[in-house]
Scaffold this motif. Structure first.
Motif, mmCIF file in Angstrom:
data_model
loop_
_atom_site.group_PDB
_atom_site.id
_atom_site.type_symbol
_atom_site.label_atom_id
_atom_site.label_comp_id
_atom_site.label_asym_id
_atom_site.label_seq_id
_atom_site.Cartn_x
_atom_site.Cartn_y
_atom_site.Cartn_z
ATOM 1 N N LYS A 129 -8.340 -1.406 -2.505
ATOM 2 C CA LYS A 129 -7.819 -2.458 -3.379
ATOM 3 C C LYS A 129 -6.911 -3.406 -2.602
ATOM 4 N N THR A 141 -8.832 5.320 0.831
ATOM 5 C CA THR A 141 -8.609 5.606 -0.582
ATOM 6 C C THR A 141 -8.873 4.358 -1.426
ATOM 7 N N ASP A 142 -8.931 4.562 -2.731
ATOM 8 C CA ASP A 142 -9.076 3.414 -3.633
ATOM 9 C C ASP A 142 -7.893 2.463 -3.484
ATOM 10 N N GLU A 143 -6.708 3.025 -3.273
ATOM 11 C CA GLU A 143 -5.524 2.177 -3.089
ATOM 12 C C GLU A 143 -5.681 1.295 -1.865
ATOM 13 N N SER A 144 -6.155 1.866 -0.763
ATOM 14 C CA SER A 144 -6.361 1.085 0.458
ATOM 15 C C SER A 144 -7.429 0.019 0.245
ATOM 16 N N VAL A 191 0.884 -1.168 0.000
ATOM 17 C CA VAL A 191 0.000 0.000 0.000
ATOM 18 C C VAL A 191 0.920 1.216 0.000
#
Length: 505
Positions: free
Chosen positions: A490, A485-488, A472
């Protein structure tokens, strides 16, 4: 002019400060290293030498400094105990107290409570219970580098300095470690600074994270009169980096340093909304264990989520009610497996054996539930609780289909003093065989924790462990609630999908 009174830790006299004293003097400050009674390395302490004896030593040093100067007391390791005891009685004379890689002594507790090595602490506690000559005796000084490590990391100390430290060391009077510190409260008015040695334990960011969690004992640290410095070294900065230490002491005396902040939200990070929405599902509470069971024919695979810590015993809500734990457990149910979360008793660094027993008991209860497939279990550890994974890594049972760890601590911090041979995942992974391991790493992790992850990864590569790393890059420790967030999202999905795939394989 500023005058410093420097008090070192166990076994050591004023000579350990030589290089630091020279740097302070060169900057125009007075520096007065104190050699406590019995620690000169020349003669054994007289019978009856205790903490009060050493407090009297520091009081004499304070009274010998000319009035009108800014007087800064510096306590390293054990030295903070006599420093606080003396400052409590001369609070009007003291401008600032500096904790040099020292703990936070409390009124009524002996220095024994701060001894890092748990085994050694238990041995000394037994002597205290026996009383008599045993408790009034002397603790032999370390004679090897390994023995010094029991008292704090020697990282960064040159070999010749470590040899000199050993040559000059003197036996420590046991009474100095066993006699409780008594404070009136006057010392609380004196401004303080702390010099944290990251090679021996926590740095500033990690302490800020504990403050954000609402740790009661640490809330006083957000006082603007409290400042922090950190040095990338072990427990003996006066030997490993005297220039940097002197610079930190001078800056502390000038009122400089990093200030901790109160959380910028009414909700602490661990209670903020989870990054992913998960359906509300019923849960069953059984003592320390919560079960989240899908409405499906069983028996079903199960994931046990193990929270981090240490977490104060009086923290409310308890970890199994944190959005982190409930969020993951509900996602497990959404995916068709049983989710489980427990409150284990990791309230202090001394509690790892107790917490390990709690995890083992929770596993037994989970596997015994008729709705659970006892041969398809995954264990998922978080943060400091990840040290509890070591015993499952070293000899994985056949029913353990996957072990996951998220922003984990995988090597004990230098000042945690955990028992040898336990709670060391970076070593235990060598026995993991073909056990699948899913490790989620926060890219914005604290340097101290990231170093433990790197050590684990190196060991895993050496033994060809079946390891998957989920990164991440822009995530912090606790990204599930700190970084929605979208990163988290995902990364959470990715890790969960991998764990479930191993459960169902």
């Amino acid at each position: 002019m500023t005058a410093f009174i420097l008090v070192a830790g166990v076994f050591t006299g004023g000579d350990v400060w030589d290089a630091t004293v020279a740097r302070l003097a060169a900057a125009g400050a007075e520096a007065h290293p104190v050699t406590l009674t019995g620690l000169a390395g020349e003669a054994l302490a007289a019978p009856g030498t205790d903490l009060e004896t050493h407090i009297a030593d520091v009081l004499r040093a304070i009274d010998a400094v000319a009035a009108g100067q800014d007087l800064v007391l510096v306590g390293h390791d054990y030295g903070i105990h006599p420093v606080l005891g003396a400052a409590d009685r001369r609070a009007d004379r003291i401008t600032r107290i500096v904790y040099a890689d020292a703990g936070m002594p409390q009124d009524g507790l002996p220095a024994l409570a701060a001894v890092p090595d748990q085994t050694l602490r238990e041995e000394l506690a037994l002597l205290a219970e026996q009383g008599g000559e045993a408790a009034a005796g002397l603790l032999p000084a370390p004679t090897t580098a390994t023995e010094w490590q029991r008292w704090g990391s020697t990282a960064g100390v040159p070999t010749e300095e470590l040899e000199r430290l050993t040559q000059l060391a003197a036996p420590q009077p046991l009474g100095t470690l066993l006699q409780p510190l008594r404070l009136t409260g006057a010392v609380a008015a004196v401004p303080t600074s702390a010099v944290l040695c990251t090679g021996n334990g926590a740095g500033i960011e990690l302490i800020q994270n504990f403050v954000n969690m609402g740790h009661p004992a640490l809330q006083a640290l957000v006082d603007p009169r409290v400042s922090f410095f950190e040095l990338a070294t072990g427990h003996w900065p006066m030997l490993s980096c005297p220039d940097e230490l002197a610079g930190a002491l001078l800056a502390a005396a000038a009122g400089e340093g990093h200030r901790l902040t109160r959380p910028d939200s009414e909700l602490p990070p661990h209670l903020r909304p989870f990054a992913l929405e998960a359906p509300e599902v019923p849960r069953e509470r059984r003592d320390r264990l919560d079960l989240y069971v899908p409405e499906a024919d069983g028996p079903l695979p199960a994931v046990l989520f193990v929270h981090g810590g240490p977490v104060p015993a009086d923290a409310r809500p308890t970890p199994r009610d944190w959005t982190l734990m409930t969020g993951y457990a509900r996602l497990a149910v959404e995916a068709g497996v049983v989710g489980a979360a427990l409150d284990h008793r990791l309230h202090d660094i001394t509690d790892f054996p107790l917490a390990a027993a709690d995890v083992a008991a929770a596993v037994d209860r989970l596997r015994a539930d008729p709705r659970v497939d006892g041969d398809r279990i995954a264990l998922w550890f978080f943060s400091g609780g990840s040290l509890l994974s070591a015993e499952w890594l070293s000899a994985p049972p056949a029913w353990l289909r996957c072990l996951a760890a998220t922003y984990p601590v995988l090597v004990p911090m230098g000042n945690w003093g955990l028992p040898e041979g336990r709670f060391r995942p970076a070593e235990a992974v060598r026995g993991a065989g073909n056990l699948p391991i899913v490790l989620t790493r926060a890219g914005l992790e604290t340097a101290e924790i990231d170093a433990t992850i790197e050590e684990f990864l190196a060991s895993a590569r050496d033994c060809a462990a079946e390891l998957e790393v989920v990164d991440v890059p822009n995530g912090h420790h606790g990204f599930e609630t700190l970084d929605p967030t979208d990163e988290s999202r995902k990364a959470i999905r990715h890790a969960l999908t991998s764990v479930l795939a191993h459960l169902r394989h």
